[in-house]
Each structure stands twice: as C-alpha cells, then as structure tokens.
Design an enzyme around this catalytic site. Sequence first.
Site, short mmCIF file in Angstrom:
data_model
loop_
_atom_site.label_atom_id
_atom_site.label_comp_id
_atom_site.label_asym_id
_atom_site.label_seq_id
_atom_site.Cartn_x
_atom_site.Cartn_y
_atom_site.Cartn_z
N CYS A 172 0.83 -1.21 0.00
CA CYS A 172 0.00 0.00 0.00
C CYS A 172 0.87 1.26 0.00
O CYS A 172 1.52 1.54 -1.00
CB CYS A 172 -1.00 -0.03 1.16
N HIS A 227 -3.85 -5.00 0.45
CA HIS A 227 -3.39 -5.41 1.79
C HIS A 227 -3.54 -6.92 1.95
O HIS A 227 -4.51 -7.39 2.54
CB HIS A 227 -4.20 -4.69 2.87
N GLU A 281 -2.27 -8.82 3.97
CA GLU A 281 -2.25 -9.25 5.38
C GLU A 281 -3.64 -9.36 5.99
O GLU A 281 -3.81 -9.98 7.02
CB GLU A 281 -1.36 -8.30 6.21
#
Length: 230
Positions: free
Chosen positions: A105, A206, A208
């Site tokens: 990001c 993202h 994660e």
Amino acid sequence: MTPVIGIPQMGTDLFRKYMKSKYASSLVRAGAAVRWIELEDVDAAVAAALECDGLLLPGGADVDPCLYGQEPKPECGKPNVIRDVAEPKLLEAFLPTGKPILAICRGVQLLNVYFGGTLHQDISKIQVCKHADFLKKNKGSHTVKILPRTKLQKILGCAPILVNSLHHQAIDQLGPGLAVSAVSEDGFIEGAEVFLHPFCVGVQWHPEHMSNYVPAQQRLFNEFVAACRL
Ligand code: MN
C-alpha cells in the site's frame, strides 16, 4: 534459522496496533520473526534495518507530495513526517544489499516515489471500482490482472485475483527502474517491482487482511520469507 523482517514503526495507538498485528501474524505464519524499527533516529533506524534479513514497508499515511515535486491538493492526507524522512533512507541503505523487500500500500507508493515516480493524490473522482473500501478489507473489493514475466506472477499465477482495497491514492507516473506487475479493472497500477533486484515486490492492496484464509495472499508472505532465507 528464523529470518527477521524489519518493519518501520507505524505507531502505537489501538488502530495501528490492530493493523500491525496483521502484518506480524502473516509473517509468523510464513516462519519469520518481526522487528519493529523505530524511526526517530534515522541512523539508528538504518543500522537496525541492515541487521534484518528482509524489509517490509507497510501501509500508512499519504506520502508528502513534496517528495515527488507537487503541491499537496486539499484531498491529500496529512503526511507522517517521521516516516517520510526515514523510509527513503532505509530503502537507500537496504536496496544495494539485494535482501528482499515487500512493499504494501503506502509501501509501494513510497517505493515508486523513491524511484522518481509520482502519485495520484486522490483517485476518488477518477476511479470506477471502489478503492477505499475499508468494510471489505477481509473480503476483497475488485480484481487485479497480474502481468506476465513478473516476480508477482511467479508468486500468484496468471489468473486475475480478488484483492481488498484500502487506498485513495495510486501510482501515476511509474519510476524508472520499476516494472508494473498488477493492474486493477479500472486501470490503476496495483503492483510494481524493481527490475534489477532479486526480490523487491510491491502491491497496492493489503494481503495481510486476507492471508489467514486465502492461500494466494499468504503465498506473498511465504515467498518473501523464503527469499529471506537464501
Ligand atoms: Mn484498489
């Protein structure tokens, strides 16, 4: 040996702690340990980063447009001065080592700026997909096309994948030395990587927040950590 991944300190408030925990759990699942790098003392931060086996540049505030030669527009968010000062220094020191870098990001935006590229300061009026979609951060908001002959394609494969989207800025002019590796349905650059580097890979989304249940998203962390073992 457990590879140690350095991550620039993002902050310690409740929201940042939550966001930080997602990077950490994805890396731990991949078999790595995390070292948060404090940034106030830039020389100490560089020294700490160089002790790590890999560097992860995480999400966060908008990069100060003065770093890419523009005046901030009203839509541009408030910069994080400490990160804007320290993170280019970390890149400057870390890139020549050839050790792996994963940029997420803000991370990929900063990477692009470091290489001389520019950013769209706000895409809300030119986007077709919804790119600032916090509520779907675990589910995904739009797809991206993965480009051939990129490191990202070796990790994720050829088929378009569904990604989440928590950004209102995007890469505009690509920095020299970078290659585009992923593009959104509405044409924004969602992945970029350093051409002449063993593993400096950046994504606009993202992973994660999806890696706990989407194997392809976890694979980004697994391959990053595997490269850190080499
Ligand atoms: Mn997006």
